[in-house]
Design a protein around this motif. Structure first.
Motif, PDB file in Angstrom:
ATOM      1  N   LEU C  29       0.827  -1.202   0.000  1.00  0.00           N
ATOM      2  CA  LEU C  29       0.000   0.000   0.000  1.00  0.00           C
ATOM      3  C   LEU C  29       0.862   1.252   0.000  1.00  0.00           C
ATOM      4  O   LEU C  29       0.634   2.192  -0.771  1.00  0.00           O
ATOM      5  N   VAL C  30       1.883   1.264   0.860  1.00  0.00           N
ATOM      6  CA  VAL C  30       2.779   2.418   0.887  1.00  0.00           C
ATOM      7  C   VAL C  30       3.447   2.595  -0.467  1.00  0.00           C
ATOM      8  O   VAL C  30       3.538   3.707  -1.006  1.00  0.00           O
ATOM      9  N   PHE C  31       3.895   1.481  -1.034  1.00  0.00           N
ATOM     10  CA  PHE C  31       4.500   1.518  -2.358  1.00  0.00           C
ATOM     11  C   PHE C  31       3.554   2.153  -3.365  1.00  0.00           C
ATOM     12  O   PHE C  31       3.928   3.032  -4.140  1.00  0.00           O
ATOM     13  N   THR C  32       2.312   1.690  -3.362  1.00  0.00           N
ATOM     14  CA  THR C  32       1.325   2.174  -4.327  1.00  0.00           C
ATOM     15  C   THR C  32       1.154   3.684  -4.223  1.00  0.00           C
ATOM     16  O   THR C  32       1.220   4.409  -5.221  1.00  0.00           O
ATOM     17  N   LEU C  33       0.945   4.163  -2.992  1.00  0.00           N
ATOM     18  CA  LEU C  33       0.709   5.591  -2.830  1.00  0.00           C
ATOM     19  C   LEU C  33       1.944   6.407  -3.241  1.00  0.00           C
ATOM     20  O   LEU C  33       1.827   7.447  -3.889  1.00  0.00           O
ATOM     21  N   LEU C  34       3.122   5.870  -2.897  1.00  0.00           N
ATOM     22  CA  LEU C  34       4.349   6.570  -3.283  1.00  0.00           C
ATOM     23  C   LEU C  34       4.501   6.653  -4.788  1.00  0.00           C
ATOM     24  O   LEU C  34       4.865   7.698  -5.340  1.00  0.00           O
ATOM     25  N   VAL C  35       4.219   5.536  -5.454  1.00  0.00           N
ATOM     26  CA  VAL C  35       4.369   5.525  -6.913  1.00  0.00           C
ATOM     27  C   VAL C  35       3.431   6.539  -7.546  1.00  0.00           C
ATOM     28  O   VAL C  35       3.804   7.268  -8.459  1.00  0.00           O
ATOM     29  N   ILE C  36       2.211   6.605  -7.030  1.00  0.00           N
ATOM     30  CA  ILE C  36       1.269   7.578  -7.579  1.00  0.00           C
ATOM     31  C   ILE C  36       1.825   8.981  -7.403  1.00  0.00           C
ATOM     32  O   ILE C  36       1.785   9.806  -8.321  1.00  0.00           O
ATOM     33  N   ALA C 113      -8.808  -0.826  -2.850  1.00  0.00           N
ATOM     34  CA  ALA C 113      -9.896  -0.082  -2.213  1.00  0.00           C
ATOM     35  C   ALA C 113      -9.368   1.114  -1.449  1.00  0.00           C
ATOM     36  O   ALA C 113     -10.046   2.133  -1.328  1.00  0.00           O
ATOM     37  N   ILE C 114      -8.156   1.010  -0.931  1.00  0.00           N
ATOM     38  CA  ILE C 114      -7.572   2.151  -0.234  1.00  0.00           C
ATOM     39  C   ILE C 114      -6.882   3.096  -1.205  1.00  0.00           C
ATOM     40  O   ILE C 114      -6.943   4.322  -1.056  1.00  0.00           O
ATOM     41  N   LEU C 116      -7.516   3.666  -4.446  1.00  0.00           N
ATOM     42  CA  LEU C 116      -8.375   4.430  -5.357  1.00  0.00           C
ATOM     43  C   LEU C 116      -8.858   5.758  -4.772  1.00  0.00           C
ATOM     44  O   LEU C 116      -8.743   6.793  -5.435  1.00  0.00           O
ATOM     45  N   PRO C 117      -9.385   5.773  -3.554  1.00  0.00           N
ATOM     46  CA  PRO C 117      -9.750   7.080  -2.993  1.00  0.00           C
ATOM     47  C   PRO C 117      -8.530   7.993  -2.865  1.00  0.00           C
ATOM     48  O   PRO C 117      -8.649   9.207  -3.076  1.00  0.00           O
ATOM     49  N   GLY C 118      -7.370   7.415  -2.526  1.00  0.00           N
ATOM     50  CA  GLY C 118      -6.152   8.222  -2.465  1.00  0.00           C
ATOM     51  C   GLY C 118      -5.865   8.853  -3.810  1.00  0.00           C
ATOM     52  O   GLY C 118      -5.515  10.037  -3.929  1.00  0.00           O
ATOM     53  N   PHE C 119      -6.028   8.041  -4.845  1.00  0.00           N
ATOM     54  CA  PHE C 119      -5.859   8.502  -6.213  1.00  0.00           C
ATOM     55  C   PHE C 119      -6.841   9.626  -6.520  1.00  0.00           C
ATOM     56  O   PHE C 119      -6.489  10.655  -7.107  1.00  0.00           O
ATOM     57  N   ALA C 120      -8.104   9.423  -6.109  1.00  0.00           N
ATOM     58  CA  ALA C 120      -9.134  10.435  -6.355  1.00  0.00           C
ATOM     59  C   ALA C 120      -8.766  11.740  -5.682  1.00  0.00           C
ATOM     60  O   ALA C 120      -8.925  12.826  -6.238  1.00  0.00           O
ATOM     61  N   PHE C 121      -8.232  11.597  -4.482  1.00  0.00           N
ATOM     62  CA  PHE C 121      -7.871  12.778  -3.715  1.00  0.00           C
ATOM     63  C   PHE C 121      -6.730  13.538  -4.384  1.00  0.00           C
ATOM     64  O   PHE C 121      -6.787  14.757  -4.556  1.00  0.00           O
ATOM     65  N   LEU C 122      -5.675  12.793  -4.783  1.00  0.00           N
ATOM     66  CA  LEU C 122      -4.499  13.463  -5.335  1.00  0.00           C
ATOM     67  C   LEU C 122      -4.735  14.011  -6.734  1.00  0.00           C
ATOM     68  O   LEU C 122      -4.104  14.963  -7.153  1.00  0.00           O
TER      69      LEU C 122
END
Lengths: 220, 49, 223
Positions: C29-36, C113-114, C116-122
């Protein structure tokens, strides 16, 4: 005996195809002389697929029957196949430069599908060499051969559909004049005959390799 | 006619690669055959000894 | 015990182990958010540019995250010899495949699921549409169908984790293409009919590769 016949057949077909490509067939109107690459590129692409079909068949038969001759067939076809796939990409690129002005385009689905095929061949060969024992490597490679082949139509479908969203360069418009069709068919036959010859040769070499390693073990 | 050089390049590359591969196979098979024959002779020698 | 209860037992074992250690989900999850976030910097965003590249970023991120999470799931088995233990149980190999696959599917869906909303936010994009959810779920099924098979293969090789991307990416190219295109349409608010060719490709891929992997899995883990 079979090999000699095949050798002369390939030679004759190659001569015939060279004559047809460079002397017989008329120059195409729109693209000019560069269009003759077509008679090289299509056979290359065809062989890339044919070789992988043999990999697929060999892989299935190996998993079912476990006799090494099927694995040998699959491996040798993969080795020859990646050579021809590379050549497909190279000729495709050489075509692309004068015709569209770029060395590569993502818009031509056959080119991108061939690139994916190249990576699948690579995966097949890599998995063999990275396995811990040879027999496991053969099983793993067979799996890659099967999954990879099944994937190919889906890759072709997706890349074609994708291209539909960006209309752009297309390798070939319109129909084929009969003289062009003849030239194409002879070229395809010539290269197919060459492929079969190479396959037989490579398989016999692989058998020699295995005989060699057995002999080495016995004599030490 | 400038495109002719591309055409020539394509055919040359394909033929060079194909022939190179054939030559590679041929040379390797020759050396393999030689090794096989010599090993067979050695094994024969051992059997007779 | 019938097939499905055995499958669920295996899947639950993985899930339980994950709940206790939280190894996979947290790190991926951390990886995913960082990559985005990094992609965002790579593309120096104005809103127009973002809308162009967002679907691609999303799916490249999920593909990489998928490889990470799939790698982890079988490496743990190998390291602690759990795989041998599993094989000694009277379960068919196919049960192991489906069980592991469902567990990986669960992990990936939780991560998505976690994320995608992060993506929406950023990215200021409406990602919670039913269309996007359908695309995400179906593509993820495709990822784990093939990924579970290949990951089991990869851990039995010399280079281990490195082998999985080499196998995974060429094979999943068609569904990545389809997911990106479908997401692009979904984010633009297009109706289902426009998405359907892409969804059909993803669906066909899922069915075919679930079947093929199911049939072939036994060959990988037998001795």
């Amino acid at each position: 005996m079979k090999r000699k016949v095949l050798l002369w057949l390939s030679l004759a077909l190659m001569m015939a195809s060279l004559y047809l490509v460079f002397i017989y067939v008329p120059t195409e109107k729109e693209m000019g002389i560069i269009q003759r690459i077509f008679y090289l590129m299509v056979p290359m692409g065809w062989l890339a697929l044919l070789a992988f079909l043999i990999v697929f068949i060999g892989s299935i038969l190996y998993l079912v029957k476990r006799t090494s001759k099927w694995d040998t067939l699959a491996y040798c076809s993969a080795e020859i196949g990646i050579v021809f796939t590379t050549l497909t990409l190279i000729t495709g690129s050489i075509w692309a430069k004068p015709v569209w002005g770029v060395w590569w385009t993502w818009d031509e689905p056959r080119l991108t599908s061939t690139l994916i095929l190249w990576f699948i061949y690579l995966a097949y060969l890599i998995v063999r060499s990275f396995a811990i024992e040879e027999s496991r490597g053969a099983v793993f490679a067979a799996i890659v051969g099967i999954v990879g082949f099944v994937d190919l139509p889906i890759v072709a479908l997706a890349t074609t559909l994708w291209r539909g969203m960006h209309p752009g360069p297309l390798i070939f418009q319109g129909g084929l004049a009969p003289s062009m069709l003849l030239t194409l068919l002879v070229s395809i036959s010539a290269f197919t005959s060459l492929y079969i010859l190479l396959l037989i040769q490579r398989v016999s070499m692989k058998n020699d390799e295995m005989e060699l390693s057995t002999l080495k073990r016995l004599s030490s | 006619m400038e495109n002719a050089s591309y055409l020539l390049a394509a055919y040359t590359i394909v033929w060079a690669v194909v022939f190179g591969y054939i030559l590679l196979l041929f040379n390797r098979q020759q050396s393999q055959q030689r090794e096989i024959n010599s090993l067979k002779k050695t094994l024969q020698g051992k059997k007779e000894a | 015990m019938n097939f499905w209860s055995k499958v669920l037992t295996i899947a639950w074992k993985d899930a339980l182990s994950e709940i206790r250690t939280r190894e996979i989900i947290f790190s991926v999850l951390v990886f995913t958010l960082l990559v985005i976030v990094i992609f965002n910097f790579a593309f120096s965003a104005n809103q127009q540019m973002i809308e162009l590249v967002a679907p691609g970023i999303l799916w490249v991120t999920f593909a990489f995250a998928g490889v990470l999470s799939l790698n982890r799931s079988f490496i743990m088995e190998k390291e602690q010899a759990c795989l041998d233990g599993l094989m000694m149980c009277p379960v068919s190999r196919e049960v192991i495949y489906v069980g592991k696959m469902l567990a990986s599917l669960l992990f990936m869906l939780v991560i998505e699921a976690i994320a995608l909303p992060g993506f929406a936010f950023l990215f200021n994009l409406a990602v919670l549409s039913p269309q996007l959810i359908a695309i995400t779920v179906s593509t993820t099924i495709g990822f784990v169908a093939v990924g579970t098979l290949f990951s089991a293969l990869a851990v039995n090789t010399k280079a281990r984790e490195m082998v999985l991307p080499i196998l995974f990416f060429p094979i999943t190219v068609p569904i990545i293409i389809s997911a990106v295109q479908a997401s692009k349409l979904a984010l633009a608010g297009e109706p289902w009919t426009k998405l359907s060719p892409w969804l059909q490709i993803i669906g066909t891929f899922d069915i075919i590769f679930l079947a093929v992997s199911f049939l072939v899995f036994a060959f990988i883990i037998e001795e």
